[in-house]
Design a protein around this motif. Sequence first.
Motif, PDB file in Angstrom:
ATOM      1  N   PRO A  31      76.884  -1.342  67.954  1.00  0.00           N
ATOM      2  CA  PRO A  31      76.147  -2.290  67.103  1.00  0.00           C
ATOM      3  C   PRO A  31      74.641  -2.110  67.200  1.00  0.00           C
ATOM      4  O   PRO A  31      73.923  -2.313  66.215  1.00  0.00           O
ATOM      5  N   LEU A  32      74.155  -1.723  68.362  1.00  0.00           N
ATOM      6  CA  LEU A  32      72.716  -1.499  68.521  1.00  0.00           C
ATOM      7  C   LEU A  32      72.260  -0.317  67.664  1.00  0.00           C
ATOM      8  O   LEU A  32      71.220  -0.385  67.014  1.00  0.00           O
ATOM      9  N   ALA A  33      73.061   0.731  67.627  1.00  0.00           N
ATOM     10  CA  ALA A  33      72.741   1.892  66.796  1.00  0.00           C
ATOM     11  C   ALA A  33      72.738   1.517  65.316  1.00  0.00           C
ATOM     12  O   ALA A  33      71.898   2.001  64.544  1.00  0.00           O
ATOM     13  N   ALA A  34      73.643   0.634  64.919  1.00  0.00           N
ATOM     14  CA  ALA A  34      73.681   0.196  63.517  1.00  0.00           C
ATOM     15  C   ALA A  34      72.407  -0.547  63.141  1.00  0.00           C
ATOM     16  O   ALA A  34      71.880  -0.385  62.036  1.00  0.00           O
ATOM     17  N   VAL A  35      71.886  -1.336  64.064  1.00  0.00           N
ATOM     18  CA  VAL A  35      70.635  -2.060  63.801  1.00  0.00           C
ATOM     19  C   VAL A  35      69.475  -1.077  63.696  1.00  0.00           C
ATOM     20  O   VAL A  35      68.657  -1.149  62.777  1.00  0.00           O
ATOM     21  N   PHE A  36      69.406  -0.122  64.630  1.00  0.00           N
ATOM     22  CA  PHE A  36      68.336   0.880  64.561  1.00  0.00           C
ATOM     23  C   PHE A  36      68.459   1.726  63.294  1.00  0.00           C
ATOM     24  O   PHE A  36      67.450   2.080  62.687  1.00  0.00           O
ATOM     25  N   LYS A  37      69.670   2.033  62.885  1.00  0.00           N
ATOM     26  CA  LYS A  37      69.870   2.800  61.653  1.00  0.00           C
ATOM     27  C   LYS A  37      69.349   2.002  60.453  1.00  0.00           C
ATOM     28  O   LYS A  37      68.695   2.557  59.574  1.00  0.00           O
ATOM     29  N   ALA A  38      69.643   0.711  60.438  1.00  0.00           N
ATOM     30  CA  ALA A  38      69.149  -0.133  59.343  1.00  0.00           C
ATOM     31  C   ALA A  38      67.626  -0.173  59.319  1.00  0.00           C
ATOM     32  O   ALA A  38      67.013  -0.221  58.255  1.00  0.00           O
ATOM     33  N   LEU A  39      67.008  -0.118  60.481  1.00  0.00           N
ATOM     34  CA  LEU A  39      65.547  -0.165  60.569  1.00  0.00           C
ATOM     35  C   LEU A  39      64.889   1.193  60.365  1.00  0.00           C
ATOM     36  O   LEU A  39      63.668   1.285  60.311  1.00  0.00           O
ATOM     37  N   SER A  40      65.689   2.243  60.229  1.00  0.00           N
ATOM     38  CA  SER A  40      65.116   3.587  60.155  1.00  0.00           C
ATOM     39  C   SER A  40      64.534   3.941  58.793  1.00  0.00           C
ATOM     40  O   SER A  40      63.977   5.017  58.623  1.00  0.00           O
ATOM     41  N   ASP A  41      64.639   3.060  57.843  1.00  0.00           N
ATOM     42  CA  ASP A  41      64.093   3.310  56.504  1.00  0.00           C
ATOM     43  C   ASP A  41      62.778   2.554  56.348  1.00  0.00           C
ATOM     44  O   ASP A  41      62.719   1.356  56.615  1.00  0.00           O
ATOM     45  N   PRO A  42      61.708   3.223  55.900  1.00  0.00           N
ATOM     46  CA  PRO A  42      60.407   2.541  55.760  1.00  0.00           C
ATOM     47  C   PRO A  42      60.436   1.346  54.804  1.00  0.00           C
ATOM     48  O   PRO A  42      59.773   0.345  55.063  1.00  0.00           O
ATOM     49  N   VAL A  43      61.208   1.439  53.738  1.00  0.00           N
ATOM     50  CA  VAL A  43      61.283   0.308  52.800  1.00  0.00           C
ATOM     51  C   VAL A  43      61.955  -0.880  53.471  1.00  0.00           C
ATOM     52  O   VAL A  43      61.500  -2.017  53.347  1.00  0.00           O
ATOM     53  N   ARG A  44      63.021  -0.628  54.237  1.00  0.00           N
ATOM     54  CA  ARG A  44      63.696  -1.736  54.927  1.00  0.00           C
ATOM     55  C   ARG A  44      62.788  -2.374  55.965  1.00  0.00           C
ATOM     56  O   ARG A  44      62.801  -3.597  56.128  1.00  0.00           O
ATOM     57  N   LEU A  45      62.009  -1.561  56.661  1.00  0.00           N
ATOM     58  CA  LEU A  45      61.045  -2.134  57.609  1.00  0.00           C
ATOM     59  C   LEU A  45      60.064  -3.041  56.884  1.00  0.00           C
ATOM     60  O   LEU A  45      59.741  -4.133  57.362  1.00  0.00           O
ATOM     61  N   ARG A  46      59.604  -2.614  55.725  1.00  0.00           N
ATOM     62  CA  ARG A  46      58.655  -3.420  54.957  1.00  0.00           C
ATOM     63  C   ARG A  46      59.306  -4.693  54.434  1.00  0.00           C
ATOM     64  O   ARG A  46      58.690  -5.759  54.420  1.00  0.00           O
ATOM     65  N   VAL A  47      60.563  -4.590  54.001  1.00  0.00           N
ATOM     66  CA  VAL A  47      61.280  -5.767  53.504  1.00  0.00           C
ATOM     67  C   VAL A  47      61.471  -6.769  54.644  1.00  0.00           C
ATOM     68  O   VAL A  47      61.219  -7.969  54.482  1.00  0.00           O
ATOM     69  N   LEU A  48      61.894  -6.282  55.815  1.00  0.00           N
ATOM     70  CA  LEU A  48      62.050  -7.176  56.969  1.00  0.00           C
ATOM     71  C   LEU A  48      60.721  -7.827  57.322  1.00  0.00           C
ATOM     72  O   LEU A  48      60.653  -9.033  57.570  1.00  0.00           O
ATOM     73  N   SER A  49      59.664  -7.050  57.304  1.00  0.00           N
ATOM     74  CA  SER A  49      58.332  -7.586  57.595  1.00  0.00           C
ATOM     75  C   SER A  49      57.916  -8.622  56.554  1.00  0.00           C
ATOM     76  O   SER A  49      57.305  -9.637  56.886  1.00  0.00           O
ATOM     77  N   ALA A  50      58.257  -8.370  55.297  1.00  0.00           N
ATOM     78  CA  ALA A  50      57.907  -9.316  54.227  1.00  0.00           C
ATOM     79  C   ALA A  50      58.627 -10.646  54.423  1.00  0.00           C
ATOM     80  O   ALA A  50      58.039 -11.708  54.210  1.00  0.00           O
ATOM     81  N   VAL A  51      59.881 -10.593  54.850  1.00  0.00           N
ATOM     82  CA  VAL A  51      60.612 -11.841  55.114  1.00  0.00           C
ATOM     83  C   VAL A  51      60.000 -12.541  56.322  1.00  0.00           C
ATOM     84  O   VAL A  51      59.728 -13.742  56.303  1.00  0.00           O
ATOM     85  N   ALA A  52      59.758 -11.778  57.385  1.00  0.00           N
ATOM     86  CA  ALA A  52      59.232 -12.364  58.626  1.00  0.00           C
ATOM     87  C   ALA A  52      57.834 -12.934  58.461  1.00  0.00           C
ATOM     88  O   ALA A  52      57.447 -13.842  59.194  1.00  0.00           O
ATOM     89  N   SER A  53      57.073 -12.450  57.487  1.00  0.00           N
ATOM     90  CA  SER A  53      55.697 -12.917  57.311  1.00  0.00           C
ATOM     91  C   SER A  53      55.601 -14.219  56.517  1.00  0.00           C
ATOM     92  O   SER A  53      54.530 -14.800  56.408  1.00  0.00           O
ATOM     93  N   ARG A  54      56.719 -14.677  55.997  1.00  0.00           N
ATOM     94  CA  ARG A  54      56.741 -15.918  55.215  1.00  0.00           C
ATOM     95  C   ARG A  54      56.917 -17.134  56.124  1.00  0.00           C
ATOM     96  O   ARG A  54      57.389 -17.022  57.252  1.00  0.00           O
TER      97      ARG A  54
END
Length: 122
Positions: A31-54
Amino acid sequence: MSKSQLAITPVQECAPSPVVRPPLSAEAAVPLAAVFKALSDPVRLRVLSAVASRADHEACVCDLSEGIDVTQPTISHHLKVLREAGLLSSERRASWVYYRVEPAVLQQLSTFLADTVPGSDR
């Protein structure tokens, strides 16, 4: 120099370091690898950051395309990947879907990374 004149250097035995905490198990790595895999895309990192910044670490899907130069369906795909990895949860409110950061998963990542840093024996 003949073969009989070559000096033979003895092979040194490996002296393993003591284990100070158990390493990551195969079961915990999946499961940890699945989370890192999800975070390995620059757009997904930006989307996560956009949610977290609200406010309240939550955002409507309609708010997330601002500043990220991809189409709305692409944003929706990335949100799905982040949700499936457990990084985000979602809630439908009327015709909109709101996404919220899951702090427990981010804490797990943080703990794993902190434990991996040399000299961080807790």
